[in-house]
Design an enzyme around this catalytic site. Structure first.
Site, PDB file in Angstrom:
ATOM      1  N   CYS A 140       0.902  -1.076  -0.026  1.00  0.00           N
ATOM      2  CA  CYS A 140       0.067   0.087  -0.096  1.00  0.00           C
ATOM      3  C   CYS A 140       0.857   1.339   0.092  1.00  0.00           C
ATOM      4  CB  CYS A 140      -0.838   0.076   1.165  1.00  0.00           C
ATOM      5  SG  CYS A 140      -1.806   1.409   1.529  1.00  0.00           S
ATOM      6  N   CYS A 147      -2.183  15.244   2.262  1.00  0.00           N
ATOM      7  CA  CYS A 147      -3.561  15.176   1.357  1.00  0.00           C
ATOM      8  C   CYS A 147      -4.285  16.384   1.410  1.00  0.00           C
ATOM      9  CB  CYS A 147      -4.354  13.819   1.622  1.00  0.00           C
ATOM     10  SG  CYS A 147      -5.730  13.592   0.547  1.00  0.00           S
ATOM     11  N   GLU A 203      -3.956  11.798  -2.457  1.00  0.00           N
ATOM     12  CA  GLU A 203      -5.115  11.397  -3.484  1.00  0.00           C
ATOM     13  C   GLU A 203      -4.397  11.333  -4.692  1.00  0.00           C
ATOM     14  OE1 GLU A 203      -8.291  10.485  -3.762  1.00  0.00           O
ATOM     15  OE2 GLU A 203      -8.004  10.956  -5.941  1.00  0.00           O
ATOM     16  N   SER A 236      -7.113   4.287  -5.962  1.00  0.00           N
ATOM     17  CA  SER A 236      -8.228   4.569  -4.868  1.00  0.00           C
ATOM     18  C   SER A 236      -8.465   6.035  -5.013  1.00  0.00           C
ATOM     19  CB  SER A 236      -7.964   4.203  -3.669  1.00  0.00           C
ATOM     20  OG  SER A 236      -8.835   4.366  -2.887  1.00  0.00           O
ATOM     21  N   SER A 259     -13.853   5.762  -3.151  1.00  0.00           N
ATOM     22  CA  SER A 259     -14.270   5.794  -1.863  1.00  0.00           C
ATOM     23  C   SER A 259     -15.667   6.749  -1.675  1.00  0.00           C
ATOM     24  CB  SER A 259     -13.294   6.793  -1.185  1.00  0.00           C
ATOM     25  OG  SER A 259     -11.868   5.859  -1.156  1.00  0.00           O
ATOM     26  N   LEU A 260     -16.511   5.800  -1.580  1.00  0.00           N
ATOM     27  CA  LEU A 260     -18.148   6.433  -1.671  1.00  0.00           C
ATOM     28  C   LEU A 260     -18.462   6.783  -0.173  1.00  0.00           C
ATOM     29  CD1 LEU A 260     -20.104   6.971  -3.845  1.00  0.00           C
ATOM     30  CD2 LEU A 260     -21.348   5.025  -3.060  1.00  0.00           C
ATOM     31  N   HIS A 261     -18.401   5.956   0.780  1.00  0.00           N
ATOM     32  CA  HIS A 261     -18.821   6.061   2.303  1.00  0.00           C
ATOM     33  C   HIS A 261     -20.061   6.839   2.566  1.00  0.00           C
ATOM     34  CE1 HIS A 261     -14.604   5.231   2.600  1.00  0.00           C
ATOM     35  NE2 HIS A 261     -14.042   6.469   2.105  1.00  0.00           N
ATOM     36  N   ASN A 335     -11.328   2.661  11.244  1.00  0.00           N
ATOM     37  CA  ASN A 335     -10.184   2.726  12.269  1.00  0.00           C
ATOM     38  C   ASN A 335     -10.157   4.149  12.897  1.00  0.00           C
ATOM     39  OD1 ASN A 335      -8.680   0.189  11.637  1.00  0.00           O
ATOM     40  ND2 ASN A 335      -8.542   1.038   9.604  1.00  0.00           N
TER      41      ASN A 335
END
Ligand code: SAH
Length: 388
Positions: A140, A147, A203, A236, A259-261, A335
């Site tokens: 990752c 960001c 991002e 992502s 990344s909708l959330h 998290n």
């Protein structure tokens, strides 16, 4: 948690920054811009050969040094003994500057997860995570220092953007950790790095040209690149619609994660502030167009936040938006980050959310929470806070 041998950190140098190419929602610190040094991973093989010639070296030397770096994961010029010493010094000076200085490496999950904190040439700090599974090894990686997207539940988002990483700074994270994996350090997993996810700090689509170039380098066969499969790369995004559309035209079959959330604009405006610019309907349209162009299933990321976005009606609404689409939902138990007022959804709530999505015919899984103990899980990467 185990602390691995640590290389002592240098004193913090004056932070410098360049304005990001993205849409910073937080102010970008301005200062003297000192770009990262050029590195062979910034260039394709032809570019490296041209540079070797400029330096008065034979052009095949570029292939030799590239074979060490990408093919054998050797990073130390002193170990490249098939090159004459003078050539080696000249080429290493021009093509292999140190980009990442490890400040700290930590392991957990019985050594299957390792987080690395790096210091960049200008003192910026970024992190990467290496995750071993029985059938694959994933890294990752970070695409920016900090960001600018300001998602309130994400640790990286809290400090704002420092700067974009260069192509080589991005690629070098993967090459370094591929070397760690190759040394057999990830017990119970293959020794060969197979997957890369752009889910570290930053991002990726706000650092578009460098990220695309990094993907090309990760996928080009050795010695031009690391030889990974495009399908094993995941980019992502918070949903920068113009960049998503541009990505669809790149002829790259990478997996797009969105990344909708939240399935509704009212909540998504808050959780993913860029939604104030590009709404749920627009961002999903861009995702479906990406899928149509590439044939790839889009991954919909959804952090499960207790009493915020985990209600049964939101599961049903999400199900309606995704039914019949080439999509897979990845639920991420939140998290919690320091100082956050939010917590993960209780397991029964999570199970009901999954049940409703599956009932709507939507393929859904819950992400494991690798690296939690070492603050290496999704959204926990916040290098500045763990710096000495
Ligand atoms: N900027 C990109 C990639 C970085 S984060 C993006 O937003 O997609 C990778 C994923 O972790 C994103 O889906 C992000 O929303 C999610 N994430 C961030 N903070 C989190 C947290 N505290 N808990 C769970 N997931 C989180």
């Amino acid at each position: 948690m185990t602390s691995l041998p640590m290389i002592p950190s240098r004193p913090e140098s004056a932070a410098t920054a360049e304005p990001g190419a993205g849409i910073p929602l937080r102010p970008v610190p301005r200062g003297r811009v000192v770009p990262p040094p050029r590195h062979l991973a910034d260039l394709d093989l032809a570019g490296r050969a041209a540079l070797a010639t400029e330096l008065g070296e034979r052009s095949f030397r570029a292939r030799q040094i590239s074979t060490h770096y990408f093919g054998r994961l050797v990073r130390d010029p002193a170990a490249m003994t098939d090159l004459p010493a003078a050539s080696r010094d000249r080429l290493a000076g021009a093509l292999l500057p140190t980009l990442l200085t490890p400040v700290r490496e930590m392991a957990c999950d019985d050594g299957a997860t390792r987080k690395a904190l790096w210091r960049l040439h200008d003192g910026s700090l970024v992190e990467s995570v290496l995750m071993g599974y029985p059938d694959r090894v994933t890294v990752c990686i970070s695409s920016q220092a900090g960001c600018g997207m300001a998602c309130p539940f994400c640790a990286t988002g809290q400090a704002g953007l420092t700067r974009n990483l260069s192509t080589a700074e991005i690629v070098d994270q993967a090459v370094y950790l591929a070397g760690v994996a190759a040394s057999g350090a990830v017990v119970g997993s293959p020794a060969r790095l197979s997957h890369v996810v752009f889910m570290g700090m930053g991002e990726p689509l706000a650092n578009y040209p460098r990220v695309i170039e990094a993907v090309r380098r990760l996928c080009a066969p050795a010695p031009e690149g690391l030889g990974l499969s495009q399908r094993h790369i995941t980019v992502s995004t918070v949903g920068l619609v113009p960049a998503m559309r541009r990505l669809a035209g790149e002829e790259l079959a990478v997996t797009l994660a969105l990344s909708l959330h939240a399935p509704d604009d009212e909540l998504r405006d808050e959780l993913v502030p860029v939604n104030q610019r590009w709404k749920v309907a627009e961002v999903l349209d861009a995702a479906w167009d990406y899928s149509a162009h590439t044939g790839r299933r889009v991954s919909i990321e959804y952090a499960m936040i207790r009493d915020v976005n985990d209600q049964p009606w939101r599961a049903d609404l999400l199900g309606r938006l995704l039914t019949g689409r080439r999509a897979h939902v990845n639920l991420i138990p939140l998290n919690p980050t320091p100082g956050s007022r939010w917590d993960a959804s209780p397991k029964p709530v999570e199970r009901e959310f999954v049940r409703r999505l599956r009932a709507a015919g939507v393929s859904t899984t819950v992400r494991d929470t690798r690296g939690r103990e070492i603050d290496g899980a999704c959204g926990q990467l916040a290098a500045a806070e763990v710096a000495e």
